[in-house]
Write a protein that holds these residues in place. Structure first.
Motif, PDB file in Angstrom:
ATOM      1  N   ALA A 141      18.328 -57.571  -4.973  1.00  0.00           N
ATOM      2  CA  ALA A 141      17.369 -57.412  -6.066  1.00  0.00           C
ATOM      3  C   ALA A 141      18.035 -56.664  -7.216  1.00  0.00           C
ATOM      4  O   ALA A 141      18.269 -55.457  -7.113  1.00  0.00           O
ATOM      5  CB  ALA A 141      16.129 -56.655  -5.593  1.00  0.00           C
ATOM      6  N   PRO A 142      18.375 -57.339  -8.317  1.00  0.00           N
ATOM      7  CA  PRO A 142      18.974 -56.643  -9.457  1.00  0.00           C
ATOM      8  C   PRO A 142      18.067 -55.508  -9.942  1.00  0.00           C
ATOM      9  O   PRO A 142      16.847 -55.674 -10.030  1.00  0.00           O
ATOM     10  CB  PRO A 142      19.093 -57.745 -10.516  1.00  0.00           C
ATOM     11  CG  PRO A 142      19.134 -59.021  -9.738  1.00  0.00           C
ATOM     12  CD  PRO A 142      18.232 -58.793  -8.557  1.00  0.00           C
ATOM     13  N   PRO A 143      18.618 -54.342 -10.253  1.00  0.00           N
ATOM     14  CA  PRO A 143      17.804 -53.203 -10.678  1.00  0.00           C
ATOM     15  C   PRO A 143      17.055 -53.480 -11.978  1.00  0.00           C
ATOM     16  O   PRO A 143      17.633 -53.969 -12.942  1.00  0.00           O
ATOM     17  CB  PRO A 143      18.829 -52.080 -10.873  1.00  0.00           C
ATOM     18  CG  PRO A 143      20.026 -52.505 -10.094  1.00  0.00           C
ATOM     19  CD  PRO A 143      20.051 -53.992 -10.154  1.00  0.00           C
ATOM     20  N   VAL A 144      15.778 -53.179 -11.981  1.00  0.00           N
ATOM     21  CA  VAL A 144      14.940 -53.281 -13.183  1.00  0.00           C
ATOM     22  C   VAL A 144      14.325 -51.899 -13.402  1.00  0.00           C
ATOM     23  O   VAL A 144      13.363 -51.533 -12.729  1.00  0.00           O
ATOM     24  CB  VAL A 144      13.836 -54.341 -13.022  1.00  0.00           C
ATOM     25  CG1 VAL A 144      13.007 -54.431 -14.307  1.00  0.00           C
ATOM     26  CG2 VAL A 144      14.419 -55.699 -12.664  1.00  0.00           C
ATOM     27  N   PRO A 145      14.860 -51.101 -14.314  1.00  0.00           N
ATOM     28  CA  PRO A 145      14.383 -49.725 -14.492  1.00  0.00           C
ATOM     29  C   PRO A 145      13.075 -49.638 -15.277  1.00  0.00           C
ATOM     30  O   PRO A 145      12.986 -48.969 -16.303  1.00  0.00           O
ATOM     31  CB  PRO A 145      15.541 -49.054 -15.234  1.00  0.00           C
ATOM     32  CG  PRO A 145      16.166 -50.167 -16.013  1.00  0.00           C
ATOM     33  CD  PRO A 145      16.021 -51.402 -15.183  1.00  0.00           C
ATOM     34  N   ASP A 146      12.062 -50.345 -14.799  1.00  0.00           N
ATOM     35  CA  ASP A 146      10.740 -50.347 -15.432  1.00  0.00           C
ATOM     36  C   ASP A 146       9.863 -49.340 -14.697  1.00  0.00           C
ATOM     37  O   ASP A 146       9.437 -49.575 -13.576  1.00  0.00           O
ATOM     38  CB  ASP A 146      10.148 -51.759 -15.352  1.00  0.00           C
ATOM     39  CG  ASP A 146       8.820 -51.885 -16.090  1.00  0.00           C
ATOM     40  OD1 ASP A 146       8.192 -50.839 -16.369  1.00  0.00           O
ATOM     41  OD2 ASP A 146       8.409 -53.021 -16.374  1.00  0.00           O
ATOM     42  N   LEU A 342      11.549 -46.036 -21.839  1.00  0.00           N
ATOM     43  CA  LEU A 342      10.818 -46.842 -20.870  1.00  0.00           C
ATOM     44  C   LEU A 342      11.207 -48.296 -21.016  1.00  0.00           C
ATOM     45  O   LEU A 342      11.141 -48.871 -22.092  1.00  0.00           O
ATOM     46  CB  LEU A 342       9.312 -46.700 -21.095  1.00  0.00           C
ATOM     47  CG  LEU A 342       8.410 -47.455 -20.123  1.00  0.00           C
ATOM     48  CD1 LEU A 342       8.557 -46.904 -18.726  1.00  0.00           C
ATOM     49  CD2 LEU A 342       6.961 -47.375 -20.571  1.00  0.00           C
ATOM     50  N   LYS A 343      11.615 -48.905 -19.907  1.00  0.00           N
ATOM     51  CA  LYS A 343      11.937 -50.325 -19.901  1.00  0.00           C
ATOM     52  C   LYS A 343      10.665 -51.087 -19.569  1.00  0.00           C
ATOM     53  O   LYS A 343      10.040 -50.858 -18.548  1.00  0.00           O
ATOM     54  CB  LYS A 343      13.007 -50.628 -18.849  1.00  0.00           C
ATOM     55  CG  LYS A 343      14.253 -49.760 -18.989  1.00  0.00           C
ATOM     56  CD  LYS A 343      14.949 -49.959 -20.321  1.00  0.00           C
ATOM     57  CE  LYS A 343      16.221 -49.134 -20.399  1.00  0.00           C
ATOM     58  NZ  LYS A 343      16.893 -49.219 -21.670  1.00  0.00           N
TER      59      LYS A 343
END
Length: 358
Positions: A141-146, A342-343
């Motif tokens: 799972a590619p990191p999604v910094p949301d 914030l993403k």
């Protein structure tokens, strides 16, 4: 099982859902903090852990409930479980699920790694959010910094109906969260009181009021602010008067959040609000508000020992932060560009509850 930790774990949920959009993702969380995640659109179901009740596990009636609850973890036959906490209890819960794949830290504390099938080597020198994202990255799972949080709609509606915040009330307000369970992390309460007074006098064009928040058990920490609230209608006392969901609604509507190292700061990040964090004996690079180091005040020297459990050392560090320091950071945040780190995408902050969540 700590509110701030729950808030900053959201990127794990988002990353998994983006990588596996057809997956149903359940979240095991302490029952007192369910509001923090139950409205998130990527959550399929919230599994509540009644920590306070189960702490009396030696009581026969409670022990029976514990066994029944543990059986429910295996009932849903999870394919994969990710242990983001990395302690003995969370490792045991992972093992109890009987999932074919149980992912966590190779260096989990308290031998928590014993419950895992996939032991991921992740350096402790990374920020807590980056450490958790390394776990999901290891399973594809590619990191999604949301970090975005979603306020339960009922709490948002209740806040709009509150006379102190409604159309005829205070439309613009700052939130002050002066409490924390660790004495060494507390900025002097008298300085918080001075700050509140200056915000509503020197910045009356920006703030109609200051809202003071905290847990019911923490009212004794707030004396001067509560005294001000009793005399000045511009200081609104909400200490011990909010659920987690209502606190989120207040933070979401605020124009500024000022807080010690506490959950309220992580809420401010997740709800994309300007903030000023007051830090003393805490490793900012490890557990500070993610992407918001520029909105934190910390006066430490290379020789200082950072131990939040040492009340005397922590208090000395917190005393180095002056009211003028905070006012200058407030000015900087209110006048500078909106770049809170914030993403996010285009989804609204207040979301409808998933139909599967009671």
């Amino acid at each position: 099982s700590a509110l701030g930790d729950v808030c900053r774990t959201v990127p794990v949920l988002v990353s998994l859902k983006r990588a596996f959009p057809d997956a149903d993702i359940d979240w095991l969380v302490r029952d007192a903090f369910v509001d923090a995640v139950r409205a998130h659109p990527d959550v399929h179901r919230v599994v509540e852990f009644p920590r306070r009740r189960f702490s009396r596990w030696w009581n026969p009636a409670v022990a029976i409930d514990v066994v029944r609850w543990l059986r429910t973890l295996a009932r849903d036959r999870y394919d994969t479980v990710v242990d983001c906490q990395g302690l003995a209890r969370s490792g045991f819960f992972c093992l109890t699920t009987r999932a074919a794949r149980r992912v966590g830290y190779a260096n989990a504390a308290e031998f928590g790694w014993l419950g895992l099938t996939d032991r991921i080597p992740v350096p402790r020198s990374l920020h807590a959010v980056d450490r958790m994202l390394a776990l999901v990255q290891a399973i594809g799972a590619p990191p999604v910094p949301d970090l975005r949080l979603y306020v339960p709609p009922g709490d948002a509606d209740a806040l709009r109906a509150d006379p102190a915040f409604g159309g005829g009330g205070r439309a613009r307000f700052a939130v002050i969260a002066p409490t924390t369970s660790w004495p060494g992390k507390r900025w002097p309460i008298a300085r918080f009181a001075t700050l509140a007074r200056r915000l509503v006098t020197e910045h009356a064009d920006r703030f109609d009021a200051v809202v003071v928040v905290g847990a019911a058990t923490e009212r004794s920490q707030c004396g001067p602010l509560l005294d001000m609230a009793a005399r000045d209608e511009r200081i609104i006392d909400r200490v011990g008067q909010t659920s987690v969901g209502r606190l989120m609604a207040i933070v979401e509507r605020s124009s500024l959040v000022v807080a010690n190292d506490s959950a309220c700061l992580h809420m401010a990040v997740g709800l994309d609000r300007p903030m000023v964090g007051l830090f003393g004996p805490t490793r900012l690079e490890l557990v500070g508000p993610y992407g918001r180091a520029h909105q934190v005040i910390q006066r430490v020297d290379p020789t200082d020992r950072l131990d939040h459990k040492d009340a005397a050392t922590g208090a000395a560090l917190m005393h180095r932060i002056s009211v003028e320091d905070v006012m200058a950071k407030v000015e900087e945040g209110l006048q500078g560009p909106r770049d809170y780190g914030l993403k996010s995408d285009s989804r609204p902050a207040t979301a409808a509850l998933h139909p599967s969540i009671p």
